[in-house]
Design a protein around this motif. Structure first.
Motif, short mmCIF file in Angstrom:
data_model
loop_
_atom_site.label_atom_id
_atom_site.label_comp_id
_atom_site.label_asym_id
_atom_site.label_seq_id
_atom_site.Cartn_x
_atom_site.Cartn_y
_atom_site.Cartn_z
N TYR A 299 2.00 2.02 -3.45
CA TYR A 299 0.88 2.50 -4.27
C TYR A 299 0.63 3.98 -4.03
O TYR A 299 0.46 4.77 -4.98
CB TYR A 299 -0.35 1.67 -3.94
CG TYR A 299 -1.53 1.90 -4.84
CD1 TYR A 299 -1.69 1.18 -6.02
CD2 TYR A 299 -2.51 2.82 -4.50
CE1 TYR A 299 -2.78 1.39 -6.84
CE2 TYR A 299 -3.61 3.03 -5.31
CZ TYR A 299 -3.74 2.31 -6.48
OH TYR A 299 -4.82 2.51 -7.29
N ALA B 297 -4.34 -2.56 -1.58
CA ALA B 297 -4.84 -1.28 -1.08
C ALA B 297 -6.32 -1.11 -1.38
O ALA B 297 -6.84 0.02 -1.33
CB ALA B 297 -4.05 -0.13 -1.70
N LYS C 256 0.81 -1.21 0.00
CA LYS C 256 0.00 0.00 0.00
C LYS C 256 0.85 1.26 0.00
O LYS C 256 0.51 2.25 -0.67
CB LYS C 256 -0.92 0.00 1.22
CG LYS C 256 -1.89 1.17 1.25
CD LYS C 256 -2.78 1.09 2.45
CE LYS C 256 -2.02 1.39 3.73
NZ LYS C 256 -2.89 1.46 4.91
N VAL D 166 -6.80 5.50 0.45
CA VAL D 166 -6.30 5.29 -0.92
C VAL D 166 -7.30 5.83 -1.93
O VAL D 166 -6.92 6.48 -2.92
CB VAL D 166 -6.03 3.79 -1.15
CG1 VAL D 166 -5.63 3.53 -2.59
CG2 VAL D 166 -4.92 3.31 -0.21
N ASP E 33 -8.78 0.26 1.79
CA ASP E 33 -8.35 1.43 2.55
C ASP E 33 -9.05 2.66 2.00
O ASP E 33 -8.93 2.99 0.82
CB ASP E 33 -6.84 1.59 2.47
CG ASP E 33 -6.32 2.54 3.55
OD1 ASP E 33 -7.11 3.35 4.05
OD2 ASP E 33 -5.12 2.48 3.88
#
Length: 383
Positions: free
Chosen positions: A69, A102, A66, A108, A105
């Motif tokens: 990302y 991710a 994550k 994100v 989340d």
């Protein structure tokens, strides 16, 4: 006559300007300004190369997590202030969001929506509202919200403010947001078998959750953990999670000794986003005598109070039309040896399993898809 003279003078001047040579990029003439479009195209190509590098940054990341990302999103926003190609970038980012882990989340998804420029896509009049102002940008924002809905991520008020700043109150993304905020809180806690977020990675824990989920049809079901180390002559060293209730034990005691029972599987069950293989111990279905009575026939009226009737037990939840389900389990290896160890573990509490023949009817556990080439003949296909 005067107009013809003026046209010829203007045409000659423009032709002369176009025929002038261009030696520098920063020219003063009209022709030089026209010919500098090549240099501008080259600059635009360089910008496109930079944007292509950023677009392919997700595939070039070594450690896919994550934090990596989010770092790619920050690099795109810092190195591309004009946000060229933001629609394509968001679509590629949605393609890789599951691979980076991710997808559950909320922060994100907020970073993804922050890629879109603010205020530019807000409709200014009635006609822009009707004709879907900037449809590509609105559709890609709806795709982000749909991805959140698929992964059970509930938005918050901060995301509403983001959508208002980007598309205004008449945009499709805000309508999608309002529908999500109406329905998702209603279904957020209705799952009778809740699973922690993120889901556990231990397969034994997932197997225990799967057994509890499927055996909840009987409140007396007990989920037991076995270890093949405790079984004599066991070849494999693995774990076994078994589910069996007291009612199933009674049904197993009534099973005829000369009738075999079967171990079937593997079948699949989903726990969160993980797939678990399980096996069942099943017997043949009990025959139910169906007596057809013609209620219009009065030639032979029977009074049930004066007759001795045979006592029949009602069908339990474990007695289905395709068979009687005695137990089910999930093992660490899903192999025949682990299932043999499972039967031996059940024999300690159910000694009748030492007498009843047990037949293993196992399917192939491979998950690979096999395809037949188009050039093969029918004879090869039959073989």
């Amino acid at each position: 006559m005067l107009s013809r003279i003026i046209r010829s003078i203007l045409a000659s001047n423009v032709t002369a300007l176009l025929r002038q040579p261009v030696y520098e990029l920063k020219g003063r003439s009209f022709s030089r300004a026209i010919h500098t479009s090549r240099e501008r195209n080259e600059k635009n190509d360089k910008k496109d190369e930079k944007s292509d590098i950023i677009l392919h940054a997700f595939a070039n990341v070594e450690e896919k997590k994550k934090e990596s990302y989010l770092e790619v999103l920050r690099q795109y926003k810092s190195k591309n202030e004009m946000r060229h190609g933001h629609v394509e970038f968001i679509r590629i980012a949605l393609r890789y969001i599951d691979e980076f882990g991710a997808n559950r989340d909320l922060a994100v998804y907020k970073e993804l929506l922050d890629v879109l420029p603010k205020g530019k896509f807000v409709p200014r009049n009635y006609y822009q509202t009707i004709f879907l102002h900037y449809p590509l940008q609105q559709n890609v924002a709806v795709d982000v919200l749909s991805k959140m809905e698929d992964n059970c991520v509930m938005p918050d008020k901060e995301m509403q403010d983001q959508l208002l700043n980007i598309f205004g109150k008449h945009g499709l993304p805000l309508k999608k947001f309002w529908r999500m905020m109406y329905w998702m809180p209603k279904f957020a806690h209705l799952n009778p078998w809740p699973c922690s977020r993120p889901a556990p990675k231990d397969p034994q824990v997932l197997a225990r959750m799967a057994m509890s989920k499927m055996s909840s049809v009987d409140v007396q079901s007990e989920v037991t953990d076995f270890d093949t180390k405790d079984v004599e002559e066991a070849i494999e060293d693995t774990w076994i999670v078994s589910a069996m209730s007291r009612l199933q034990e009674e049904l197993l005691q009534r099973q005829p000794v000369d009738t075999p029972i079967y171990v079937e599987g593997p079948y699949t069950v989903w726990v969160a986003d993980q797939c678990i293989d399980y096996f069942i111990l099943k017997g043949t279905a009990r025959e139910i005598k169906k007596v057809e009575i013609n209620i219009d026939d009065v030639s032979n009226i029977k009074i049930p109070f004066w007759e001795s009737r045979e006592i029949t037990f009602p069908l339990t939840v474990h007695e289905q039309s395709d068979g009687i389900y005695f137990a089910m389990c999930a093992t660490g290896t899903s192999s025949k040896d682990s299932l043999l160890s499972w039967i031996r573990c059940l024999q300690k509490k159910n000694p009748i399993l030492t007498v009843i023949p047990v037949v293993f009817k196992l399917m192939s556990s491979t998950r690979e898809q096999l395809f037949i080439a188009s050039g093969e003949s029918e004879k090869q296909i039959v073989q």
